[in-house]
Design an enzyme around this catalytic site. Sequence first.
Site, mmCIF file in Angstrom:
data_model
loop_
_atom_site.group_PDB
_atom_site.id
_atom_site.type_symbol
_atom_site.label_atom_id
_atom_site.label_comp_id
_atom_site.label_asym_id
_atom_site.label_seq_id
_atom_site.Cartn_x
_atom_site.Cartn_y
_atom_site.Cartn_z
ATOM 1 N N ILE A 137 -16.448 11.988 -18.322
ATOM 2 C CA ILE A 137 -17.088 13.157 -17.722
ATOM 3 C C ILE A 137 -18.052 13.785 -18.730
ATOM 4 C CG2 ILE A 137 -16.657 15.357 -16.530
ATOM 5 C CD1 ILE A 137 -15.337 12.845 -15.200
ATOM 6 N N TYR A 140 -4.273 10.736 -28.482
ATOM 7 C CA TYR A 140 -4.781 11.354 -27.250
ATOM 8 C C TYR A 140 -4.213 10.643 -26.017
ATOM 9 C CZ TYR A 140 -8.197 12.852 -23.714
ATOM 10 O OH TYR A 140 -8.791 13.350 -22.575
ATOM 11 N N SER A 158 -5.914 11.680 -17.994
ATOM 12 C CA SER A 158 -7.136 10.944 -18.344
ATOM 13 C C SER A 158 -6.918 9.479 -17.989
ATOM 14 C CB SER A 158 -7.397 11.056 -19.850
ATOM 15 O OG SER A 158 -8.358 10.090 -20.259
ATOM 16 N N ASN A 209 -5.383 22.288 -17.870
ATOM 17 C CA ASN A 209 -6.594 21.539 -18.206
ATOM 18 C C ASN A 209 -6.904 21.536 -19.703
ATOM 19 O OD1 ASN A 209 -9.564 20.603 -17.666
ATOM 20 N ND2 ASN A 209 -9.740 22.509 -18.818
ATOM 21 N N VAL A 211 -2.774 27.562 -26.038
ATOM 22 C CA VAL A 211 -1.705 27.090 -25.141
ATOM 23 C C VAL A 211 -0.529 26.467 -25.896
ATOM 24 C CG1 VAL A 211 -3.135 26.780 -23.071
ATOM 25 C CG2 VAL A 211 -2.884 24.872 -24.715
HETATM 26 P P1 NAP Z 1 -14.091 20.361 -23.571
HETATM 27 O O1 NAP Z 1 -15.443 20.467 -22.998
HETATM 28 O O2 NAP Z 1 -13.900 19.985 -24.992
HETATM 29 O O3 NAP Z 1 -13.321 21.766 -23.281
HETATM 30 C C1 NAP Z 1 -12.009 21.897 -23.705
HETATM 31 C C2 NAP Z 1 -11.451 23.190 -23.192
HETATM 32 O O4 NAP Z 1 -10.079 23.305 -23.637
HETATM 33 C C3 NAP Z 1 -12.188 24.401 -23.738
HETATM 34 O O5 NAP Z 1 -12.264 25.392 -22.740
HETATM 35 C C4 NAP Z 1 -11.278 24.857 -24.881
HETATM 36 O O6 NAP Z 1 -11.318 26.270 -25.105
HETATM 37 C C5 NAP Z 1 -9.925 24.518 -24.323
HETATM 38 N N1 NAP Z 1 -8.918 24.421 -25.382
HETATM 39 C C6 NAP Z 1 -8.857 23.559 -26.414
HETATM 40 N N2 NAP Z 1 -7.789 23.815 -27.177
HETATM 41 C C7 NAP Z 1 -7.148 24.854 -26.597
HETATM 42 C C8 NAP Z 1 -5.984 25.579 -26.919
HETATM 43 N N3 NAP Z 1 -5.240 25.285 -27.986
HETATM 44 N N4 NAP Z 1 -5.610 26.594 -26.106
HETATM 45 C C9 NAP Z 1 -6.349 26.916 -25.018
HETATM 46 N N5 NAP Z 1 -7.471 26.260 -24.669
HETATM 47 C C10 NAP Z 1 -7.868 25.252 -25.459
HETATM 48 O O7 NAP Z 1 -13.205 19.303 -22.764
HETATM 49 P P2 NAP Z 1 -13.350 18.750 -21.259
HETATM 50 O O8 NAP Z 1 -14.098 17.490 -21.322
HETATM 51 O O9 NAP Z 1 -13.781 19.819 -20.360
HETATM 52 O O10 NAP Z 1 -11.826 18.379 -20.999
HETATM 53 C C11 NAP Z 1 -10.965 19.170 -20.206
HETATM 54 C C12 NAP Z 1 -9.704 18.365 -19.930
HETATM 55 O O11 NAP Z 1 -10.054 17.142 -19.282
HETATM 56 C C13 NAP Z 1 -8.940 17.975 -21.200
HETATM 57 O O12 NAP Z 1 -7.555 18.022 -20.957
HETATM 58 C C14 NAP Z 1 -9.381 16.543 -21.420
HETATM 59 O O13 NAP Z 1 -8.434 15.809 -22.152
HETATM 60 C C15 NAP Z 1 -9.517 16.047 -20.000
HETATM 61 N N6 NAP Z 1 -10.381 14.878 -19.866
HETATM 62 C C16 NAP Z 1 -11.701 14.929 -20.194
HETATM 63 C C17 NAP Z 1 -12.478 13.791 -20.042
HETATM 64 C C18 NAP Z 1 -13.942 13.754 -20.371
HETATM 65 O O14 NAP Z 1 -14.541 12.672 -20.305
HETATM 66 N N7 NAP Z 1 -14.583 14.857 -20.691
HETATM 67 C C19 NAP Z 1 -11.899 12.608 -19.559
HETATM 68 C C20 NAP Z 1 -10.562 12.601 -19.244
HETATM 69 C C21 NAP Z 1 -9.802 13.751 -19.374
HETATM 70 P P3 NAP Z 1 -12.351 26.928 -26.206
HETATM 71 O O15 NAP Z 1 -13.642 26.228 -26.024
HETATM 72 O O16 NAP Z 1 -12.386 28.361 -25.789
HETATM 73 O O17 NAP Z 1 -11.737 26.731 -27.541
#
Ligand code: NAP
Length: 244
Positions: free
Chosen positions: A185, A152, A139, A87, A61
């Site tokens: 999460i 972040y 977040s 996302n 992205v």
């Molecule tokens: P995750 O399990 O680490 O998954 C991250 C996702 O983003 C994966 O599908 C990854 O794709 C994709 N991604 C990373 N870099 C990318 C790039 N350059 N281009 C396209 N796709 C990319 O993270 P998550 O916990 O599901 O988080 C999803 C969102 O929620 C993020 O924005 C995160 O900041 C936000 N968030 C998460 C939490 C939490 O506690 N988990 C809390 C607050 C906010 P690949 O795996 O295919 O590389």
Amino acid sequence: MQKVALVTGASRGIGHAIAAELSSEGWAVCINYFTHTQEAETLAEQLCQKGHAAIAVQADVSDRAQVSRMVRLCEQQLGPVELLVNNAGISTAGLFQDVDDAGWDRMLAVNLTGARNACMEVLPHMISEKRGCIVNISSIWGLRGASCEVAYACTKAAIVGLTRSLALELAPSGIRVNCVAPGCIDTDMVKMLGDETRSMLIEQTPMGRLGTPEDIAHAVSYFASEKASFVTGQVLAADGGFIV
Ligand code: NAP
């Protein structure tokens, strides 16, 4: 013809759950991924087997040309994007001064410019149709700040600014822009912090548990729905009470 949603970073975690939920609600879904090809393609196959249109498309992205290619492919195979869920995101933990220039730049490029790139590519069609919806994933750390996750938290605060400002600019064009701010999460992003931090985050969450990816998908689904047709520029913290 089905309405089309593009979900960035949908190969794993929260994005995966968002894509699945939107699909079950009748959206044709473009599943964006970066490195996890197998996971993204498996999800697309599962959704197709249930009779829903879905494709998996690789794109970093942070790269405008790749995002442009992805959106054109989505338009050809599913139709123009009516719902964009920004996302995709990365996180790293460490002291502010230990994040080097490349690390800082990459965080901004993926978490902030990535959302900007996707908006830029879908907006011409949305504006011409005077219809569309964007949901950005911020977040709680972008709302209250985060020690040892300064870069972040900066990007996630910027996502709130992007949401509110774009909402104002696009409201006359019939496009709504909202934001979900997840708490802690249960995904790989939290797992990589280690068991001790994970337990600490559970303790700090008033509801006494980590959220599930589906908890966030439900909030996105609300913003995407007709039920939110008069709602724009809003930030919904889905966090088990973390920042109350
Ligand atoms: P995750 O399990 O680490 O998954 C991250 C996702 O983003 C994966 O599908 C990854 O794709 C994709 N991604 C990373 N870099 C990318 C790039 N350059 N281009 C396209 N796709 C990319 O993270 P998550 O916990 O599901 O988080 C999803 C969102 O929620 C993020 O924005 C995160 O900041 C936000 N968030 C998460 C939490 C939490 O506690 N988990 C809390 C607050 C906010 P690949 O795996 O295919 O590389």
